[in-house]
Design a protein around this motif. Structure first.
Motif, PDB file in Angstrom:
ATOM      1  N   ILE A  16       0.830  -1.210   0.000  1.00 22.28           N
ATOM      2  CA  ILE A  16       0.000   0.000   0.000  1.00 22.28           C
ATOM      3  C   ILE A  16       0.858   1.252   0.000  1.00 22.28           C
ATOM      4  O   ILE A  16       0.596   2.218  -0.725  1.00 22.28           O
ATOM      5  CB  ILE A  16      -0.948  -0.017   1.220  1.00 22.28           C
ATOM      6  CG1 ILE A  16      -1.936  -1.175   1.107  1.00 22.28           C
ATOM      7  CG2 ILE A  16      -1.693   1.301   1.341  1.00 22.28           C
ATOM      8  CD1 ILE A  16      -2.805  -1.348   2.335  1.00 22.28           C
ATOM      9  N   LEU A  17       1.923   1.243   0.817  1.00 21.51           N
ATOM     10  CA  LEU A  17       2.828   2.393   0.872  1.00 21.51           C
ATOM     11  C   LEU A  17       3.507   2.621  -0.477  1.00 21.51           C
ATOM     12  O   LEU A  17       3.614   3.753  -0.955  1.00 21.51           O
ATOM     13  CB  LEU A  17       3.871   2.168   1.967  1.00 21.51           C
ATOM     14  CG  LEU A  17       4.912   3.282   2.156  1.00 21.51           C
ATOM     15  CD1 LEU A  17       4.218   4.572   2.561  1.00 21.51           C
ATOM     16  CD2 LEU A  17       5.938   2.892   3.214  1.00 21.51           C
ATOM     17  N   GLY A  18       3.958   1.530  -1.106  1.00 20.27           N
ATOM     18  CA  GLY A  18       4.605   1.665  -2.408  1.00 20.27           C
ATOM     19  C   GLY A  18       3.663   2.203  -3.463  1.00 20.27           C
ATOM     20  O   GLY A  18       4.045   3.059  -4.284  1.00 20.27           O
ATOM     21  N   TYR A  19       2.424   1.725  -3.445  1.00 24.20           N
ATOM     22  CA  TYR A  19       1.445   2.212  -4.427  1.00 24.20           C
ATOM     23  C   TYR A  19       1.149   3.696  -4.204  1.00 24.20           C
ATOM     24  O   TYR A  19       1.038   4.472  -5.154  1.00 24.20           O
ATOM     25  CB  TYR A  19       0.154   1.400  -4.314  1.00 24.20           C
ATOM     26  CG  TYR A  19      -0.929   1.864  -5.260  1.00 24.20           C
ATOM     27  CD1 TYR A  19      -0.866   1.548  -6.619  1.00 24.20           C
ATOM     28  CD2 TYR A  19      -1.997   2.629  -4.800  1.00 24.20           C
ATOM     29  CE1 TYR A  19      -1.847   1.984  -7.486  1.00 24.20           C
ATOM     30  CE2 TYR A  19      -2.982   3.066  -5.661  1.00 24.20           C
ATOM     31  CZ  TYR A  19      -2.912   2.732  -7.010  1.00 24.20           C
ATOM     32  OH  TYR A  19      -3.891   3.179  -7.867  1.00 24.20           O
ATOM     33  N   GLY A  20       1.040   4.087  -2.911  1.00 26.45           N
ATOM     34  CA  GLY A  20       0.787   5.500  -2.616  1.00 26.45           C
ATOM     35  C   GLY A  20       1.920   6.393  -3.099  1.00 26.45           C
ATOM     36  O   GLY A  20       1.684   7.454  -3.685  1.00 26.45           O
ATOM     37  N   LEU A  21       3.179   5.960  -2.875  1.00 30.91           N
ATOM     38  CA  LEU A  21       4.329   6.749  -3.347  1.00 30.91           C
ATOM     39  C   LEU A  21       4.375   6.805  -4.864  1.00 30.91           C
ATOM     40  O   LEU A  21       4.703   7.843  -5.457  1.00 30.91           O
ATOM     41  CB  LEU A  21       5.623   6.144  -2.789  1.00 30.91           C
ATOM     42  CG  LEU A  21       5.823   6.263  -1.274  1.00 30.91           C
ATOM     43  CD1 LEU A  21       7.056   5.484  -0.845  1.00 30.91           C
ATOM     44  CD2 LEU A  21       5.945   7.720  -0.868  1.00 30.91           C
ATOM     45  N   PHE A  22       4.029   5.698  -5.502  1.00 29.39           N
ATOM     46  CA  PHE A  22       4.011   5.674  -6.961  1.00 29.39           C
ATOM     47  C   PHE A  22       2.986   6.659  -7.516  1.00 29.39           C
ATOM     48  O   PHE A  22       3.275   7.420  -8.449  1.00 29.39           O
ATOM     49  CB  PHE A  22       3.695   4.256  -7.444  1.00 29.39           C
ATOM     50  CG  PHE A  22       3.461   4.159  -8.928  1.00 29.39           C
ATOM     51  CD1 PHE A  22       4.516   4.190  -9.820  1.00 29.39           C
ATOM     52  CD2 PHE A  22       2.172   4.053  -9.425  1.00 29.39           C
ATOM     53  CE1 PHE A  22       4.298   4.119 -11.195  1.00 29.39           C
ATOM     54  CE2 PHE A  22       1.940   3.982 -10.794  1.00 29.39           C
ATOM     55  CZ  PHE A  22       3.006   4.014 -11.683  1.00 29.39           C
TER      56      PHE A  22
END
Length: 396
Positions: A16-22
């Motif tokens: 979820i964190l990676g998707y948000g940063l992306f």
């Protein structure tokens, strides 16, 4: 199992964190919405044009307005002569605005309106009609050009996002001058005399946006169009596009904040609520009365019943109840059957309790005597009671 769940939790969290940063850092898609707003840097905003307007008007003041036309023209202190510019999708104004705008131009001022859809009443007064057609394929966009030879461009101007099929219908009138037209010689830019001033009607607002104002092939079209206005103080309207209040003025408390007494009253209310939350908002409850610990009256009850039997000299009845209680105690505590109080029972009881066999024999001897006797003496009852109490104390 716990470690496996922990791994799944961290995997989900990192995903979820990676998707948000992306999503946050990826290039934002270009917004092609035609806003015509002076605060927008998007292709079809007008921020670039408004910032360059002072150069067009010889460094005269260019003021952006968020007021209705009526309010500005009746409540503001206006210079002797000025320009009023409107660039929007739809130029739709009410009667009060229209009357004030006509009076403004009649006094010798100038109004520049660039829009696709115009107020029918205003155009009827100016004896002009505007056509509004759905855009067709971009590769069929018509070439635009100025009528004035000084402003004409050899190859003309093409605006791919606007096919150029909107134009004005003009009756032959000495008050109307065609300033620009499309390849079909249909007027797209008019100068209409009204009183001592002029209306400049322009039906290609997209040509005045950032996308074309910054493109070297079309940038001079916007500035040539606006150069027909005289060099004098100029007002740029944002009310028809953004409304009266800016983003920092949308609060429902905006009027309260503009009035010092109301503002201080509001602050005092907030302060009072804050103090209440600190000192008086604790959960309150009734005083809990002191409750005495409930007394165990069972013993008193037993003593009372015992005294009643003793006073009646019913010694055999008391002895019988004491014996029944003792046998119940032996059954529950040591798991022995008490149907037959024979030698085998006594031996088993002695082994389980660690009580001397002699003491066991004496106890059950007195029990047998009490059960045989129809009337029991006080001395025999007291002796039996002592032996039973002694048994309780040594086996507990």
């Amino acid at each position: 199992m716990k470690n496996l769940r922990s791994k799944y939790f961290w995997f989900l969290t990192l995903t979820i964190l990676g998707y948000g940063l992306f999503e946050y850092y990826r290039p934002k898609p270009i917004d092609w919405t035609p806003s015509y707003s002076d605060k927008d840097k998007i292709p079809f905003g007008t921020k670039a044009l408004v910032e360059l307007l002072p150069d067009v008007f010889g460094n005269q003041e260019v003021k952006s307005l968020r007021l209705p036309i009526y309010n500005h023209l009746t409540e503001s202190k206006l210079p002797a002569k000025s320009n009023y510019i409107f660039v929007c999708q739809n130029f739709d104004i009410d009667k009060n605005d229209r009357v004030q705008l006509l009076n403004y131009v009649k006094k010798g001022n100038n109004v520049f309106i660039s829009a696709y859809d115009f107020s029918d009443t205003l155009l009827k007064i100016l004896d002009v009609r505007a056509t509004l057609k759905a855009p067709s394929l971009r590769d069929t966009a018509l070439v635009m050009n100025f009528v004035n030879p000084t402003f004409r461009k050899p190859k003309g101007y093409v605006f791919p996002q606007d096919d150029g099929r909107n134009y004005f219908l003009v009756k032959k009138s000495k008050n109307v001058t065609v300033l620009a037209q499309n390849a079909r010689n249909e007027p797209i830019f008019l100068k209409v005399a009204y009183g001592k001033g002029h209306f400049y009607l322009h039906n290609l607002p997209l040509a005045l946006t950032n996308y074309y104002a910054l493109d070297s092939a079309t940038s001079d079209f916007a500035f040539k169009s606006l150069s027909y206005l005289p060099v004098q103080p100029t007002y740029w309207d944002e009310y028809l596009k953004q409304g009266r209040f800016g983003e920092n003025e949308q609060s429902i408390f905006r009027f309260v904040m503009t009035q010092p007494p109301l503002k201080w009253a509001y602050y005092m209310v907030l302060f009072g609520l804050f103090m209440f939350a600190i000192f008086a908002a604790k959960r309150t409850q009734r005083i809990i009365p002191v409750m005495e610990v409930p007394k165990n009256t069972s013993l008193e009850f037993v003593q009372t019943i015992g005294k009643m039997y003793f006073q009646q000299a019913d010694h055999a009845n008391i002895a019988q109840k004491k014996i029944q209680h003792l046998l119940l105690y032996i059954r529950e505590r040591f798991g022995l059957r008490t149907n037959e109080l024979d030698e085998e029972f006594k031996e088993a009881l002695s082994q389980k309790t660690g009580f001397a066999r002699l003491e066991i024999d004496l106890l059950f001897g007195e029990i047998a005597h009490a059960e045989r006797s129809g009337r029991l003496t006080e001395y025999a009852l007291l002796s039996l009671n002592r032996r039973i109490d002694d048994f309780y104390q040594k086996t507990r």
